[in-house]
Motif scaffolding. Structure first.
Motif, PDB file in Angstrom:
ATOM      1  N   SER A 364       0.713  -1.123   0.119  1.00 10.67           N
ATOM      2  CA  SER A 364      -0.291   0.108  -0.133  1.00 10.67           C
ATOM      3  C   SER A 364       0.928   1.278   0.054  1.00 10.67           C
ATOM      4  O   SER A 364       1.988   1.176   0.561  1.00 10.67           O
ATOM      5  CB  SER A 364      -0.922  -0.056   1.132  1.00 10.67           C
ATOM      6  OG  SER A 364      -1.635  -1.174   1.173  1.00 10.67           O
ATOM      7  N   ASP A 365       0.318   2.237  -0.592  1.00  7.18           N
ATOM      8  CA  ASP A 365       1.145   3.487  -0.595  1.00  7.18           C
ATOM      9  C   ASP A 365       0.446   4.842  -0.437  1.00  7.18           C
ATOM     10  O   ASP A 365       0.779   5.817  -0.973  1.00  7.18           O
ATOM     11  CB  ASP A 365       1.707   3.533  -2.130  1.00  7.18           C
ATOM     12  CG  ASP A 365       0.796   3.514  -3.102  1.00  7.18           C
ATOM     13  OD1 ASP A 365      -0.602   3.394  -2.758  1.00  7.18           O
ATOM     14  OD2 ASP A 365       1.158   3.442  -4.306  1.00  7.18           O
ATOM     15  N   ASN A 366      -0.422   4.666   0.470  1.00  4.71           N
ATOM     16  CA  ASN A 366      -1.018   6.258   0.704  1.00  4.71           C
ATOM     17  C   ASN A 366      -1.036   6.485   2.145  1.00  4.71           C
ATOM     18  O   ASN A 366      -0.626   5.696   3.171  1.00  4.71           O
ATOM     19  CB  ASN A 366      -2.749   5.825   0.563  1.00  4.71           C
ATOM     20  CG  ASN A 366      -3.415   4.889   1.313  1.00  4.71           C
ATOM     21  OD1 ASN A 366      -2.830   3.728   1.434  1.00  4.71           O
ATOM     22  ND2 ASN A 366      -4.341   5.226   2.125  1.00  4.71           N
ATOM     23  N   LEU A 367      -0.632   7.742   2.416  1.00  3.06           N
ATOM     24  CA  LEU A 367      -0.575   8.172   3.822  1.00  3.06           C
ATOM     25  C   LEU A 367      -1.526   7.927   4.650  1.00  3.06           C
ATOM     26  O   LEU A 367      -1.169   7.639   5.768  1.00  3.06           O
ATOM     27  CB  LEU A 367      -0.402   9.973   3.382  1.00  3.06           C
ATOM     28  CG  LEU A 367      -0.256  10.669   4.827  1.00  3.06           C
ATOM     29  CD1 LEU A 367       1.275  10.248   5.314  1.00  3.06           C
ATOM     30  CD2 LEU A 367      -0.389  12.048   4.651  1.00  3.06           C
ATOM     31  N   ARG A 368      -2.849   7.945   4.473  1.00  2.00           N
ATOM     32  CA  ARG A 368      -3.755   7.712   5.491  1.00  2.00           C
ATOM     33  C   ARG A 368      -3.770   6.292   5.894  1.00  2.00           C
ATOM     34  O   ARG A 368      -3.769   5.820   7.386  1.00  2.00           O
ATOM     35  CB  ARG A 368      -5.372   8.211   5.323  1.00  2.00           C
ATOM     36  CG  ARG A 368      -6.341   7.745   6.220  1.00  2.00           C
ATOM     37  CD  ARG A 368      -7.600   8.307   5.691  1.00  2.00           C
ATOM     38  NE  ARG A 368      -7.606   9.696   5.744  1.00  2.00           N
ATOM     39  CZ  ARG A 368      -8.667  10.466   5.349  1.00  2.00           C
ATOM     40  NH1 ARG A 368      -9.842   9.883   5.285  1.00  2.00           N
ATOM     41  NH2 ARG A 368      -8.621  11.775   5.415  1.00  2.00           N
ATOM     42  N   GLY A 369      -3.543   5.357   5.109  1.00  2.00           N
ATOM     43  CA  GLY A 369      -3.348   3.922   5.374  1.00  2.00           C
ATOM     44  C   GLY A 369      -2.089   3.620   6.427  1.00  2.00           C
ATOM     45  O   GLY A 369      -2.072   3.041   7.231  1.00  2.00           O
ATOM     46  N   LEU A 370      -1.123   4.451   6.037  1.00  2.00           N
ATOM     47  CA  LEU A 370       0.068   4.351   6.938  1.00  2.00           C
ATOM     48  C   LEU A 370      -0.095   4.675   8.296  1.00  2.00           C
ATOM     49  O   LEU A 370       0.281   4.294   9.389  1.00  2.00           O
ATOM     50  CB  LEU A 370       1.422   5.049   6.161  1.00  2.00           C
ATOM     51  CG  LEU A 370       2.679   5.239   7.074  1.00  2.00           C
ATOM     52  CD1 LEU A 370       3.233   3.687   7.322  1.00  2.00           C
ATOM     53  CD2 LEU A 370       3.660   6.159   6.334  1.00  2.00           C
ATOM     54  N   LEU A 371      -0.856   5.877   8.525  1.00  2.00           N
ATOM     55  CA  LEU A 371      -1.022   6.575   9.713  1.00  2.00           C
ATOM     56  C   LEU A 371      -1.988   5.583  10.404  1.00  2.00           C
ATOM     57  O   LEU A 371      -1.729   5.368  11.798  1.00  2.00           O
ATOM     58  CB  LEU A 371      -1.625   7.900   9.529  1.00  2.00           C
ATOM     59  CG  LEU A 371      -0.846   8.887   9.095  1.00  2.00           C
ATOM     60  CD1 LEU A 371      -1.568  10.310   8.725  1.00  2.00           C
ATOM     61  CD2 LEU A 371       0.233   9.151  10.166  1.00  2.00           C
ATOM     62  N   GLN A 372      -3.105   5.083   9.776  1.00  2.00           N
ATOM     63  CA  GLN A 372      -4.022   4.148  10.624  1.00  2.00           C
ATOM     64  C   GLN A 372      -3.261   2.839  11.312  1.00  2.00           C
ATOM     65  O   GLN A 372      -3.543   2.210  12.011  1.00  2.00           O
ATOM     66  CB  GLN A 372      -5.141   3.888   9.576  1.00  2.00           C
ATOM     67  CG  GLN A 372      -6.228   4.999   9.360  1.00  2.00           C
ATOM     68  CD  GLN A 372      -7.143   4.580   8.249  1.00  2.00           C
ATOM     69  OE1 GLN A 372      -7.013   3.511   7.569  1.00  2.00           O
ATOM     70  NE2 GLN A 372      -8.036   5.417   8.264  1.00  2.00           N
ATOM     71  N   GLU A 373      -2.284   2.352  10.313  1.00  2.00           N
ATOM     72  CA  GLU A 373      -1.426   1.328  10.779  1.00  2.00           C
ATOM     73  C   GLU A 373      -0.617   1.681  12.079  1.00  2.00           C
ATOM     74  O   GLU A 373      -0.599   0.689  12.997  1.00  2.00           O
ATOM     75  CB  GLU A 373      -0.335   0.859   9.678  1.00  2.00           C
ATOM     76  CG  GLU A 373       0.323  -0.383   9.789  1.00  2.00           C
ATOM     77  CD  GLU A 373      -0.324  -1.683   9.825  1.00  2.00           C
ATOM     78  OE1 GLU A 373      -0.097  -2.759  10.368  1.00  2.00           O
ATOM     79  OE2 GLU A 373      -1.648  -1.719   9.115  1.00  2.00           O
ATOM     80  N   LEU A 374      -0.092   2.797  12.012  1.00  2.00           N
ATOM     81  CA  LEU A 374       0.787   3.306  13.176  1.00  2.00           C
ATOM     82  C   LEU A 374      -0.045   3.393  14.360  1.00  2.00           C
ATOM     83  O   LEU A 374       0.108   3.459  15.418  1.00  2.00           O
ATOM     84  CB  LEU A 374       1.518   4.646  12.904  1.00  2.00           C
ATOM     85  CG  LEU A 374       2.756   4.528  11.614  1.00  2.00           C
ATOM     86  CD1 LEU A 374       3.033   5.814  11.119  1.00  2.00           C
ATOM     87  CD2 LEU A 374       3.819   3.373  12.194  1.00  2.00           C
ATOM     88  N   PHE A 375      -1.225   3.839  14.035  1.00  2.00           N
ATOM     89  CA  PHE A 375      -2.202   4.245  15.338  1.00  2.00           C
ATOM     90  C   PHE A 375      -3.094   3.331  15.733  1.00  2.00           C
ATOM     91  O   PHE A 375      -3.817   3.589  16.706  1.00  2.00           O
ATOM     92  CB  PHE A 375      -3.112   5.713  14.852  1.00  2.00           C
ATOM     93  CG  PHE A 375      -2.036   6.920  14.597  1.00  2.00           C
ATOM     94  CD1 PHE A 375      -0.788   7.018  15.427  1.00  2.00           C
ATOM     95  CD2 PHE A 375      -2.626   7.655  13.638  1.00  2.00           C
ATOM     96  CE1 PHE A 375      -0.128   8.175  15.047  1.00  2.00           C
ATOM     97  CE2 PHE A 375      -1.788   8.834  13.542  1.00  2.00           C
ATOM     98  CZ  PHE A 375      -0.734   9.247  14.238  1.00  2.00           C
ATOM     99  N   GLY A 381     -11.222   2.173  13.935  1.00  6.84           N
ATOM    100  CA  GLY A 381     -12.830   2.228  13.448  1.00  6.84           C
ATOM    101  C   GLY A 381     -13.328   3.610  14.624  1.00  6.84           C
ATOM    102  O   GLY A 381     -12.602   4.691  14.635  1.00  6.84           O
ATOM    103  N   ASP A 382     -14.506   3.110  14.996  1.00  2.49           N
ATOM    104  CA  ASP A 382     -15.160   4.194  15.717  1.00  2.49           C
ATOM    105  C   ASP A 382     -14.522   4.521  16.960  1.00  2.49           C
ATOM    106  O   ASP A 382     -14.832   5.623  17.709  1.00  2.49           O
ATOM    107  CB  ASP A 382     -16.735   3.813  15.999  1.00  2.49           C
ATOM    108  CG  ASP A 382     -17.423   3.847  14.827  1.00  2.49           C
ATOM    109  OD1 ASP A 382     -17.151   4.661  13.720  1.00  2.49           O
ATOM    110  OD2 ASP A 382     -18.318   3.015  14.595  1.00  2.49           O
ATOM    111  N   GLY A 383     -13.732   3.304  17.312  1.00  2.16           N
ATOM    112  CA  GLY A 383     -13.025   3.736  18.810  1.00  2.16           C
ATOM    113  C   GLY A 383     -11.473   4.046  18.730  1.00  2.16           C
ATOM    114  O   GLY A 383     -10.857   4.203  19.653  1.00  2.16           O
ATOM    115  N   ALA A 384     -11.187   4.700  17.614  1.00  2.00           N
ATOM    116  CA  ALA A 384      -9.902   5.315  17.319  1.00  2.00           C
ATOM    117  C   ALA A 384      -9.670   6.534  18.162  1.00  2.00           C
ATOM    118  O   ALA A 384     -10.532   7.389  18.055  1.00  2.00           O
ATOM    119  CB  ALA A 384      -9.787   5.611  15.960  1.00  2.00           C
ATOM    120  N   ARG A 385      -8.785   6.663  18.933  1.00  2.00           N
ATOM    121  CA  ARG A 385      -8.386   7.794  19.568  1.00  2.00           C
ATOM    122  C   ARG A 385      -7.470   8.879  18.934  1.00  2.00           C
ATOM    123  O   ARG A 385      -7.323   9.850  19.346  1.00  2.00           O
ATOM    124  CB  ARG A 385      -7.905   7.229  21.185  1.00  2.00           C
ATOM    125  CG  ARG A 385      -8.744   6.478  21.914  1.00  2.00           C
ATOM    126  CD  ARG A 385      -8.178   6.067  23.233  1.00  2.00           C
ATOM    127  NE  ARG A 385      -8.072   7.371  23.924  1.00  2.00           N
ATOM    128  CZ  ARG A 385      -7.398   7.314  24.950  1.00  2.00           C
ATOM    129  NH1 ARG A 385      -6.731   6.287  25.529  1.00  2.00           N
ATOM    130  NH2 ARG A 385      -7.168   8.617  25.745  1.00  2.00           N
TER     131      ARG A 385
END
Length: 498
Positions: A364-375, A381-385
């Motif tokens: 994968s090569d998109n910024l949002r996907g990388l950030l979601q992986e890190l966080f 999902g709905d429980g993301a802080r």
């Protein structure tokens, strides 16, 4: 100091060229019509990736200029012949490699070295016509010297790709010639088509095959044009769909598929077809060709295999380093906090690496996907802080590591002292495109405790500073609002976005 050309191995003086004949041969290709050709663009894109350089070009050398009919990482469409590296490379019979142009007497004062595009490393594989006439070169360029030059695989790859360029140019020249000759000279046309090394075929207006040249029979062993069933079963449906689309729309046909050879093996082919229209614009026939590109596919598969193996080894290194740290802190319990932080940082780097270079599956090569992986450790999902909002961008693989370091550090500090340290706290990370070569990422903490003292710059701050300003080509600023820490990062699109 003069840097000798490497790659020829002949040690002989450069040949004397009949320039008038050379220019006539070049003109016969009508190659400038191929400017922006998708197949040539794929070749230069692959060449740049294969050699890990920013720029790759198919350059044809005319009497006063060199023109670029396919290019990666370069805006210019031509330059004067007087500054052309390819004008030198085309005269040899093997790869010309300049590892540091500033140290080569032939090029040190060249305008392309002294000014833009700041050429330092150059490697050019000559493009020769069938009669040996030099036409230009497929070259790769870097703005940094490369003392070790290209490795054997890269050199071999450039040679194969140069052959593919000439196959494309030859196919283009043959198609133009065939289109001209077909008017009233079908007999001569068929003789010509039987003489070319590529497979050629024709159909009626409805797409019913009525002719294959001798090369098709030699290649597949199939004697009858109405009994063609040689396309690999896994590729047949897609090829047929593309062909039906062309018949319906009148658009040129293009497809890559495997074709069964007479020996029973399958080889990758690039198939193309164009319609022939009458004076009213009605399609009356289709003429097509197929060129063997199996060597290019095998080279690509080999490179992918090497990349997967390297990715697997890197993941193993992350695991080994984490294990060594764990063993060390068992003996030094007073260093456990530092050890745990290091392990978490290595794991963050591992997640970033696995995101852009997975051992299995598609990268994968998109910024949002990388950030979601890190966080992910802070909820999903709905429980993301840590809530990521705003624009999304494709990212370069090399930017994943510094991005992982920056946001792991911010999240870790927040979990210790900020919004993520309390049950109801959360972070909003907004990403916005500033349309001026900048991406702005705003980290805003909400609901956390106020800082007891103004934090000082420690190792984490220096790590963020190094990653942001050094590797991501940007800047960052911290401030404290009533609701918590705010960090604004302004990052260069060129350093991040693909």
């Amino acid at each position: 100091m003069t840097e000798a050309k490497t790659g020829s191995g002949s040690g002989n003086p450069l040949p004397v060229i009949n320039e008038a004949r050379r220019l006539e041969t070049l003109a016969d290709y009508h190659a400038t019509q191929l400017s922006g050709d998708p197949e040539l663009q794929r070749i230069v894109h692959f060449a740049a990736k294969l050699c890990d350089v920013p720029t790759a070009i198919v350059s044809l050398v005319e009497s006063e200029r060199q023109c670029f009919i396919a290019r990666e990482g370069l805006e210019d469409e031509e330059t004067p012949r007087s500054v052309s590296f390819c004008a030198h490379a085309m005269l040899d019979d093997e790869l010309m490699e300049i590892r540091d142009a500033t140290q080569d007497d032939r090029f040190a004062k060249n305008a392309l070295v002294q000014g833009g595009p700041q050429i330092r490393f150059y490697a050019g594989q000559p493009l020769h016509a069938n009669d040996g006439s030099p036409l230009g070169a497929l070259c790769v360029i870097d703005t940094k010297p490369r003392p070790d030059g290209l490795n054997a695989l890269q050199k071999q790859g450039l040679k194969v790709l140069a052959e593919a360029v000439m196959c494309r140019m030859q196919g283009h020249r043959d198609a133009l010639f065939a289109a001209k000759e077909i008017k009233g000279k079908e007999g001569q046309f068929l003789t010509l088509v039987d003489s070319i090394p590529a497979i050629a075929w024709s159909t009626d207006a409805e797409g019913n095959f009525d002719y294959f040249n001798r090369r098709m029979i030699e290649f597949t062993g199939i004697e009858r044009a109405d009994n063609i069933d040689a396309i690999h079963p896994e590729d047949a449906e897609a090829a047929d769909k593309a062909w039906r689309h062309s018949l319906t729309t009148g658009e040129p046909y293009e497809a890559e598929h495997r074709l069964r050879h007479a020996d029973g093996s399958f080889r990758w082919m690039m198939a193309r077809a164009i319609p022939v229209r009458d004076d009213t614009g009605k399609i009356i026939r289709w003429f097509g060709s197929a060129v063997d590109i199996d060597a290019v596919h095998k080279l690509s598969d080999s490179r992918d295999l090497m990349a997967r193996e390297l990715s697997h080894r890197i993941k193993n290194i992350f695991a080994v380093v984490s294990g060594l740290i764990s063993l060390t802190i068992r003996k030094r319990p007073d260093q456990r906090e530092l050890g745990d932080e290091l392990i978490q940082t290595i794991r963050a780097l591992g997640r970033a690496h696995d995101f852009v270079r997975p051992v299995d599956g598609a990268a994968s090569d998109n910024l949002r996907g990388l950030l979601q992986e890190l966080f992910a450790p802070y909820g999903t999902g709905d429980g993301a802080r840590v809530r990521v909002v705003g624009d999304d961008f494709g990212i370069l693989a090399r930017s994943a590591t510094p991005l992982a370091l920056v946001f792991h550090e911010l999240a870790t500090n927040s979990a210790k002292y900020g919004a993520l340290s309390v049950e109801d706290g959360f972070v909003e990370l907004s990403v916005s495109d500033q349309d001026d070569d900048l991406l702005v990422l705003l980290w805003e903490e909400h609901g956390g405790p106020p800082p007891k003292t103004m934090p000082t710059d420690g190792f984490g701050s220096r790590l963020v500073e190094m990653s942001v300003t050094g590797q991501l080509g940007g800047s960052w600023e911290r401030r404290w609002s009533e609701d918590g820490l705010v960090v604004e990062l302004s990052l260069s699109k060129k350093a991040i976005a693909a």
